[in-house]
Design a protein around this motif. Structure first.
Motif, PDB file in Angstrom:
ATOM      1  N   GLY A   1     -17.800   0.211   4.881  1.00 20.59           N
ATOM      2  CA  GLY A   1     -16.817  -0.764   4.436  1.00 20.59           C
ATOM      3  C   GLY A   1     -17.132  -1.390   3.101  1.00 20.59           C
ATOM      4  O   GLY A   1     -18.231  -1.227   2.559  1.00 20.59           O
ATOM      5  N   TRP A   2     -16.148  -2.078   2.588  1.00 25.96           N
ATOM      6  CA  TRP A   2     -16.279  -2.881   1.366  1.00 25.96           C
ATOM      7  C   TRP A   2     -15.995  -4.341   1.720  1.00 25.96           C
ATOM      8  O   TRP A   2     -15.014  -4.638   2.414  1.00 25.96           O
ATOM      9  CB  TRP A   2     -15.298  -2.421   0.297  1.00 25.96           C
ATOM     10  CG  TRP A   2     -15.620  -1.093  -0.294  1.00 25.96           C
ATOM     11  CD1 TRP A   2     -15.096   0.116   0.059  1.00 25.96           C
ATOM     12  CD2 TRP A   2     -16.549  -0.830  -1.358  1.00 25.96           C
ATOM     13  NE1 TRP A   2     -15.648   1.118  -0.701  1.00 25.96           N
ATOM     14  CE2 TRP A   2     -16.537   0.560  -1.596  1.00 25.96           C
ATOM     15  CE3 TRP A   2     -17.386  -1.623  -2.148  1.00 25.96           C
ATOM     16  CZ2 TRP A   2     -17.329   1.170  -2.571  1.00 25.96           C
ATOM     17  CZ3 TRP A   2     -18.169  -1.028  -3.108  1.00 25.96           C
ATOM     18  CH2 TRP A   2     -18.137   0.354  -3.320  1.00 25.96           C
ATOM     19  N   ASN A   3     -16.855  -5.186   1.229  1.00 31.51           N
ATOM     20  CA  ASN A   3     -16.686  -6.623   1.366  1.00 31.51           C
ATOM     21  C   ASN A   3     -16.764  -7.229  -0.031  1.00 31.51           C
ATOM     22  O   ASN A   3     -17.268  -6.584  -0.959  1.00 31.51           O
ATOM     23  CB  ASN A   3     -17.798  -7.209   2.239  1.00 31.51           C
ATOM     24  CG  ASN A   3     -17.765  -6.672   3.660  1.00 31.51           C
ATOM     25  OD1 ASN A   3     -17.186  -7.282   4.541  1.00 31.51           O
ATOM     26  ND2 ASN A   3     -18.379  -5.525   3.889  1.00 31.51           N
ATOM     27  N   ARG A   4     -16.302  -8.450  -0.191  1.00 32.93           N
ATOM     28  CA  ARG A   4     -16.379  -9.102  -1.498  1.00 32.93           C
ATOM     29  C   ARG A   4     -16.651 -10.585  -1.345  1.00 32.93           C
ATOM     30  O   ARG A   4     -16.345 -11.179  -0.307  1.00 32.93           O
ATOM     31  CB  ARG A   4     -15.098  -8.885  -2.292  1.00 32.93           C
ATOM     32  CG  ARG A   4     -13.877  -9.576  -1.726  1.00 32.93           C
ATOM     33  CD  ARG A   4     -12.617  -9.186  -2.516  1.00 32.93           C
ATOM     34  NE  ARG A   4     -11.417  -9.864  -2.020  1.00 32.93           N
ATOM     35  CZ  ARG A   4     -10.190  -9.593  -2.458  1.00 32.93           C
ATOM     36  NH1 ARG A   4      -9.995  -8.680  -3.416  1.00 32.93           N
ATOM     37  NH2 ARG A   4      -9.156 -10.261  -1.967  1.00 32.93           N
ATOM     38  N   GLN A   5     -17.236 -11.155  -2.388  1.00 32.55           N
ATOM     39  CA  GLN A   5     -17.481 -12.588  -2.410  1.00 32.55           C
ATOM     40  C   GLN A   5     -16.967 -13.158  -3.717  1.00 32.55           C
ATOM     41  O   GLN A   5     -17.589 -12.974  -4.777  1.00 32.55           O
ATOM     42  CB  GLN A   5     -18.970 -12.896  -2.244  1.00 32.55           C
ATOM     43  CG  GLN A   5     -19.259 -14.377  -2.102  1.00 32.55           C
ATOM     44  CD  GLN A   5     -20.650 -14.659  -1.599  1.00 32.55           C
ATOM     45  OE1 GLN A   5     -21.530 -13.809  -1.634  1.00 32.55           O
ATOM     46  NE2 GLN A   5     -20.859 -15.868  -1.102  1.00 32.55           N
TER      47      GLN A   5
ATOM     48  N   ALA B   1     -16.798 -17.810   0.424  1.00 28.07           N
ATOM     49  CA  ALA B   1     -17.551 -17.011   1.381  1.00 28.07           C
ATOM     50  C   ALA B   1     -17.228 -15.524   1.235  1.00 28.07           C
ATOM     51  O   ALA B   1     -16.171 -15.153   0.720  1.00 28.07           O
ATOM     52  CB  ALA B   1     -17.226 -17.472   2.796  1.00 28.07           C
ATOM     53  N   ARG B   2     -18.155 -14.713   1.699  1.00 26.62           N
ATOM     54  CA  ARG B   2     -17.921 -13.276   1.694  1.00 26.62           C
ATOM     55  C   ARG B   2     -16.787 -12.935   2.655  1.00 26.62           C
ATOM     56  O   ARG B   2     -16.676 -13.543   3.729  1.00 26.62           O
ATOM     57  CB  ARG B   2     -19.196 -12.553   2.089  1.00 26.62           C
ATOM     58  CG  ARG B   2     -19.168 -11.060   1.855  1.00 26.62           C
ATOM     59  CD  ARG B   2     -20.519 -10.436   2.157  1.00 26.62           C
ATOM     60  NE  ARG B   2     -21.549 -10.873   1.225  1.00 26.62           N
ATOM     61  CZ  ARG B   2     -22.804 -10.435   1.257  1.00 26.62           C
ATOM     62  NH1 ARG B   2     -23.177  -9.583   2.186  1.00 26.62           N
ATOM     63  NH2 ARG B   2     -23.683 -10.860   0.371  1.00 26.62           N
ATOM     64  N   GLU B   3     -15.980 -11.944   2.290  1.00 27.85           N
ATOM     65  CA  GLU B   3     -14.845 -11.548   3.133  1.00 27.85           C
ATOM     66  C   GLU B   3     -14.712 -10.034   3.169  1.00 27.85           C
ATOM     67  O   GLU B   3     -15.101  -9.341   2.227  1.00 27.85           O
ATOM     68  CB  GLU B   3     -13.544 -12.163   2.589  1.00 27.85           C
ATOM     69  CG  GLU B   3     -13.193 -11.737   1.181  1.00 27.85           C
ATOM     70  CD  GLU B   3     -11.994 -12.481   0.606  1.00 27.85           C
ATOM     71  OE1 GLU B   3     -11.650 -13.558   1.092  1.00 27.85           O
ATOM     72  OE2 GLU B   3     -11.394 -11.939  -0.357  1.00 27.85           O
ATOM     73  N   GLY B   4     -14.163  -9.543   4.254  1.00 28.00           N
ATOM     74  CA  GLY B   4     -13.944  -8.120   4.392  1.00 28.00           C
ATOM     75  C   GLY B   4     -12.760  -7.667   3.558  1.00 28.00           C
ATOM     76  O   GLY B   4     -11.760  -8.388   3.434  1.00 28.00           O
TER      77      GLY B   4
ATOM     78  N   LEU C   1      -4.489  -4.759  -9.826  1.00 29.08           N
ATOM     79  CA  LEU C   1      -5.478  -5.827  -9.641  1.00 29.08           C
ATOM     80  C   LEU C   1      -4.926  -7.174 -10.070  1.00 29.08           C
ATOM     81  O   LEU C   1      -4.148  -7.275 -11.027  1.00 29.08           O
ATOM     82  CB  LEU C   1      -6.752  -5.500 -10.405  1.00 29.08           C
ATOM     83  CG  LEU C   1      -7.643  -4.457  -9.720  1.00 29.08           C
ATOM     84  CD1 LEU C   1      -8.636  -3.851 -10.694  1.00 29.08           C
ATOM     85  CD2 LEU C   1      -8.381  -5.085  -8.535  1.00 29.08           C
ATOM     86  N   LYS C   2      -5.356  -8.205  -9.332  1.00 27.92           N
ATOM     87  CA  LYS C   2      -4.938  -9.573  -9.595  1.00 27.92           C
ATOM     88  C   LYS C   2      -6.172 -10.417  -9.907  1.00 27.92           C
ATOM     89  O   LYS C   2      -7.294 -10.059  -9.547  1.00 27.92           O
ATOM     90  CB  LYS C   2      -4.238 -10.149  -8.359  1.00 27.92           C
ATOM     91  CG  LYS C   2      -3.061  -9.330  -7.855  1.00 27.92           C
ATOM     92  CD  LYS C   2      -2.502  -9.925  -6.577  1.00 27.92           C
ATOM     93  CE  LYS C   2      -1.335  -9.105  -6.042  1.00 27.92           C
ATOM     94  NZ  LYS C   2      -0.797  -9.678  -4.774  1.00 27.92           N
ATOM     95  N   ALA C   3      -5.942 -11.557 -10.531  1.00 23.49           N
ATOM     96  CA  ALA C   3      -7.054 -12.451 -10.861  1.00 23.49           C
ATOM     97  C   ALA C   3      -7.825 -12.840  -9.603  1.00 23.49           C
ATOM     98  O   ALA C   3      -9.054 -12.983  -9.635  1.00 23.49           O
ATOM     99  CB  ALA C   3      -6.529 -13.693 -11.578  1.00 23.49           C
ATOM    100  N   GLU C   4      -7.128 -12.989  -8.490  1.00 20.33           N
ATOM    101  CA  GLU C   4      -7.795 -13.383  -7.244  1.00 20.33           C
ATOM    102  C   GLU C   4      -8.643 -12.278  -6.632  1.00 20.33           C
ATOM    103  O   GLU C   4      -9.317 -12.505  -5.627  1.00 20.33           O
ATOM    104  CB  GLU C   4      -6.774 -13.891  -6.212  1.00 20.33           C
ATOM    105  CG  GLU C   4      -5.591 -12.981  -6.000  1.00 20.33           C
ATOM    106  CD  GLU C   4      -4.382 -13.396  -6.822  1.00 20.33           C
ATOM    107  OE1 GLU C   4      -4.550 -13.717  -8.021  1.00 20.33           O
ATOM    108  OE2 GLU C   4      -3.260 -13.355  -6.268  1.00 20.33           O
ATOM    109  N   ASP C   5      -8.612 -11.079  -7.213  1.00 15.94           N
ATOM    110  CA  ASP C   5      -9.506 -10.009  -6.770  1.00 15.94           C
ATOM    111  C   ASP C   5     -10.885 -10.120  -7.415  1.00 15.94           C
ATOM    112  O   ASP C   5     -11.797  -9.371  -7.061  1.00 15.94           O
ATOM    113  CB  ASP C   5      -8.912  -8.638  -7.103  1.00 15.94           C
ATOM    114  CG  ASP C   5      -7.633  -8.349  -6.326  1.00 15.94           C
ATOM    115  OD1 ASP C   5      -6.690  -7.805  -6.937  1.00 15.94           O
ATOM    116  OD2 ASP C   5      -7.573  -8.675  -5.122  1.00 15.94           O
TER     117      ASP C   5
END
Length: 120
Positions: free
Chosen positions: A35-39, A44-47, A85-89
């Motif tokens: 998987g890929w997760n991001r912070q 907080a980190r999110e899936g 892609l968006k700024a919130e990414d």
């Protein structure tokens, strides 16, 4: 020893695309949930997305229709194609592996992360 090494991050303008890669050693992308997760900054980190051993994929609502997770058995590599892609990414993106063929939500191994910055 399992090692996950991400690459492909960078800076891009909103609407652009990036493809993240996660080279896996000591394990097989075909056998386990990946998987890929991001912070995001200050959050907080999110899936983001996951793919099971049988190829079943799951996406966070925020990325559905824009991101695609895939794996290459020959290269033993996990990918995340990110379009529109968006700024919130903007976030640090992490590759992760679960020692189960079906995703449990718990990750056993993590990469070091790769930064994605999207400017609006």
């Amino acid at each position: 020893q399992v090692q996950l090494v991400e690459s492909g991050g960078g800076s891009v303008q909103a609407g652009g695309s990036l493809r993240l890669s996660c080279a896996v050693s000591g394990s097989l992308v075909s056998a386990y949930c990946m998987g890929w997760n991001r912070q995001p900054p200050g959050k907080a980190r999110e899936g983001v997305a996951s793919i099971e051993s049988d190829g079943t994929t799951t996406y966070a609502d925020s990325v559905k229709g824009r991101f695609t997770i895939s794996k290459d058995y020959t290269e033993n590599t996990l990918y995340l194609q990110m379009n529109s892609l968006k700024a919130e990414d903007t976030a640090m993106y992490y590759c992760a592996q679960d020692w189960r063929p079906h995703c449990s939500g718990d990750w056993d191994y993590w990469g070091q992360g790769t930064q994605v910055t999207v400017s609006s």
